[in-house]
Design an enzyme around this catalytic site. Structure first.
Site, mmCIF file in Angstrom:
data_model
loop_
_atom_site.group_PDB
_atom_site.id
_atom_site.type_symbol
_atom_site.label_atom_id
_atom_site.label_comp_id
_atom_site.label_asym_id
_atom_site.label_seq_id
_atom_site.Cartn_x
_atom_site.Cartn_y
_atom_site.Cartn_z
ATOM 1 N N GLN A 234 0.808 -1.216 0.000
ATOM 2 C CA GLN A 234 0.000 0.000 0.000
ATOM 3 C C GLN A 234 0.839 1.263 0.000
ATOM 4 O O GLN A 234 2.040 1.251 0.288
ATOM 5 C CB GLN A 234 -0.932 0.011 1.216
ATOM 6 C CG GLN A 234 -0.215 -0.055 2.549
ATOM 7 C CD GLN A 234 -1.183 -0.223 3.705
ATOM 8 O OE1 GLN A 234 -1.458 0.735 4.423
ATOM 9 N NE2 GLN A 234 -1.692 -1.446 3.891
ATOM 10 N N HIS B 233 0.202 5.759 0.817
ATOM 11 C CA HIS B 233 -0.672 6.798 1.342
ATOM 12 C C HIS B 233 -0.444 8.097 0.569
ATOM 13 O O HIS B 233 0.695 8.424 0.220
ATOM 14 C CB HIS B 233 -0.413 7.018 2.830
ATOM 15 C CG HIS B 233 -0.563 5.776 3.647
ATOM 16 N ND1 HIS B 233 -1.692 4.982 3.596
ATOM 17 C CD2 HIS B 233 0.275 5.165 4.518
ATOM 18 C CE1 HIS B 233 -1.547 3.952 4.400
ATOM 19 N NE2 HIS B 233 -0.363 4.035 4.975
ATOM 20 N N GLU C 168 3.205 7.993 8.523
ATOM 21 C CA GLU C 168 3.072 7.211 9.752
ATOM 22 C C GLU C 168 4.435 6.749 10.251
ATOM 23 O O GLU C 168 5.435 6.762 9.524
ATOM 24 C CB GLU C 168 2.157 6.001 9.532
ATOM 25 C CG GLU C 168 2.642 5.020 8.487
ATOM 26 C CD GLU C 168 1.587 3.980 8.126
ATOM 27 O OE1 GLU C 168 0.391 4.322 8.104
ATOM 28 O OE2 GLU C 168 1.979 2.837 7.844
ATOM 29 N N HIS D 262 4.763 0.166 0.982
ATOM 30 C CA HIS D 262 5.171 -0.613 2.149
ATOM 31 C C HIS D 262 4.126 -1.681 2.447
ATOM 32 O O HIS D 262 2.981 -1.620 1.979
ATOM 33 C CB HIS D 262 5.347 0.287 3.375
ATOM 34 C CG HIS D 262 4.094 0.987 3.806
ATOM 35 N ND1 HIS D 262 3.558 2.053 3.124
ATOM 36 C CD2 HIS D 262 3.249 0.781 4.863
ATOM 37 C CE1 HIS D 262 2.455 2.468 3.713
ATOM 38 N NE2 HIS D 262 2.239 1.713 4.782
ATOM 39 N N ARG E 53 -4.224 0.643 -2.264
ATOM 40 C CA ARG E 53 -3.646 -0.698 -2.266
ATOM 41 C C ARG E 53 -3.180 -1.110 -3.662
ATOM 42 O O ARG E 53 -3.868 -0.853 -4.652
ATOM 43 C CB ARG E 53 -4.663 -1.703 -1.725
ATOM 44 C CG ARG E 53 -5.061 -1.423 -0.275
ATOM 45 C CD ARG E 53 -6.120 -2.380 0.233
ATOM 46 N NE ARG E 53 -6.467 -2.072 1.626
ATOM 47 C CZ ARG E 53 -7.409 -1.194 1.973
ATOM 48 N NH1 ARG E 53 -8.110 -0.569 1.038
ATOM 49 N NH2 ARG E 53 -7.656 -0.957 3.248
#
Length: 402
Positions: free
Chosen positions: A93, A95, A130, A260, A279
């Site tokens: 995936q 972001h 993140e 990642h 994804r």
């Protein structure tokens, strides 16, 4: 300070035991993938006697968040804290950036798509960088290797698919060559069939057994992923990526655009308050390849490990290069915070804070309030509560804003 109750997520890749054990519960037969501590409207935590945390923040944003946070982020908690326990690999995936998320979220709203629509990709208008902190040994893949190194790993597999990928890389040892190789694997019009994927996996298995692999760890990862996702081209894409092993206490930052996947372990995640996930494969959920390809960075980049910085004798902090969050760990040994002596240690930080006890049993005090904090329990500390102090023994995570 008020008790904060996590919102559990029961995705199929989660462990049946790790998170129930952390909460002091018996396993119930379901997979427990994540515990969410935050105010994201998709799954807000519950604040004792005040209902969902997002609603409580909206009722008194300046008291809960503080003027600085409201001025910078508006009336929302800017971070989301999670405990994550993958027993099986998560999806491959990416972001999005804040600007891309805002544009795409607005477009889906204008099209009249409900937030729970299966056709919707963006659940909010925010980016989602993140950081993950390992509590046990934690395995992942993150970011693209240098094209030359990826070509070395593909060399010698001697399958039609691996040879095509190898040629794309050696003819253009740049991000353009890497993008072409990655597109070959994941684009709907180019992706290989299951038989071609299986041939590459079999070749990886053979060279590990023969002791001739240039990267035994990534070859073993490819074989393992194929057991969970047979025929998925995302399995082969891992040959282009960096393998990562985090030992307990080690952390990794995942910036926007970084491809990642988390493979196994128990960890603490902190991220910007978003649920936007694009994804590329290795999942039964919706795969958003074209949207993911708009956001993915194919520049070669090693995993961004974050070294802890000691703030006090008891507290270390993990600073990510982002304004939305920071994470600290305070460890108090036996007798160091003996409540009978009244010894309390200042936990550096201000603004809205989430405190999560990892082990032991602590006492937290702020704003004239004192509360017990046993292992597996969390507290929300509002900005207006001021300084926070803890007494041990035990170990506690604090999520806050820099």
């Amino acid at each position: 300070m008020r008790s904060l109750h996590a919102h559990p997520q029961h995705d199929a890749w989660g462990s049946a035991e790790e998170l129930p054990r952390f909460l002091g519960r018996d396993p119930d037969g379901r997979p427990w993938a994540e515990l969410w501590y935050g105010a994201h409207p998709s799954a807000p935590s519950i604040l004792d006697a005040a209902g969902p945390l997002d609603a409580a923040v909206m009722e008194d944003p300046r008291g809960m968040l503080g003027d600085d946070v409201v001025n910078a982020f508006g009336s929302r908690l800017p971070y989301l804290l999670k405990l994550i326990a993958p027993e099986r690999p998560l999806s491959l995936q990416v972001h999005p950036s804040r600007s891309h998320a805002a544009e795409s979220f607005a477009a889906e709203n204008a099209a009249g798509l409900p937030l729970d629509s299966p056709h919707r990709i963006y659940r909010d208008d925010n980016h989602k960088p993140e950081m993950v902190l390992a509590l046990t040994k934690f395995e992942a893949v993150c970011g693209f290797r240098a094209p030359r190194r990826a070509a070395q790993i593909l060399a010698g597999l001697d399958t039609d698919l691996s040879d095509r990928l190898h040629t794309l890389l050696v003819e253009n040892l740049s991000a353009h060559g890497m993008r072409a190789a990655f597109r070959t694997l994941v684009s709907p019009s180019l992706r290989p069939d299951a038989a071609a994927v299986a041939e590459v996996v079999a070749a990886c298995r053979r060279r590990v057994a023969a002791g001739t692999s240039p990267s035994p760890r990534i070859d073993r990862t490819v074989v393992r992923l194929h057991e969970h996702f047979p025929g998925d081209p995302g399995v082969v894409a891992n040959l282009l990526l960096n393998p990562v092993t985090l030992q307990p206490g080690e952390a990794m930052y995942v910036p926007e655009g970084a491809i990642h996947a988390y493979l196994s372990g128990l960890g603490v995640e902190i991220m910007a308050a978003s649920d936007n996930v694009l994804r590329a494969g290795l999942t039964a959920k919706r795969v958003d390849v074209e949207e993911m390809l708009q956001c993915v960075s194919v520049q070669a980049a090693p995993p961004q490990r974050v070294a802890p910085e000691r703030l006090t004798p008891s507290t270390v902090a993990y600073f990510a290069p982002i304004d939305d969050f920071q994470l600290s760990v305070t460890t108090l040994d036996d007798g160091e915070g003996d409540t009978d002596r009244g010894t309390r240690h200042l936990v550096p930080g201000s603004g809205p804070r989430i405190l999560l006890c990892l082990d032991g049993e602590l006492t937290a005090s702020a704003g004239g309030d004192v509360q017990r904090l046993p292992a597996g329990h969390a507290l929300f500390v509002a900005a207006e509560d001021g300084d926070l102090r803890v007494a041990g023994p035990g170990r506690v995570i604090q999520a806050s804003v820099p």
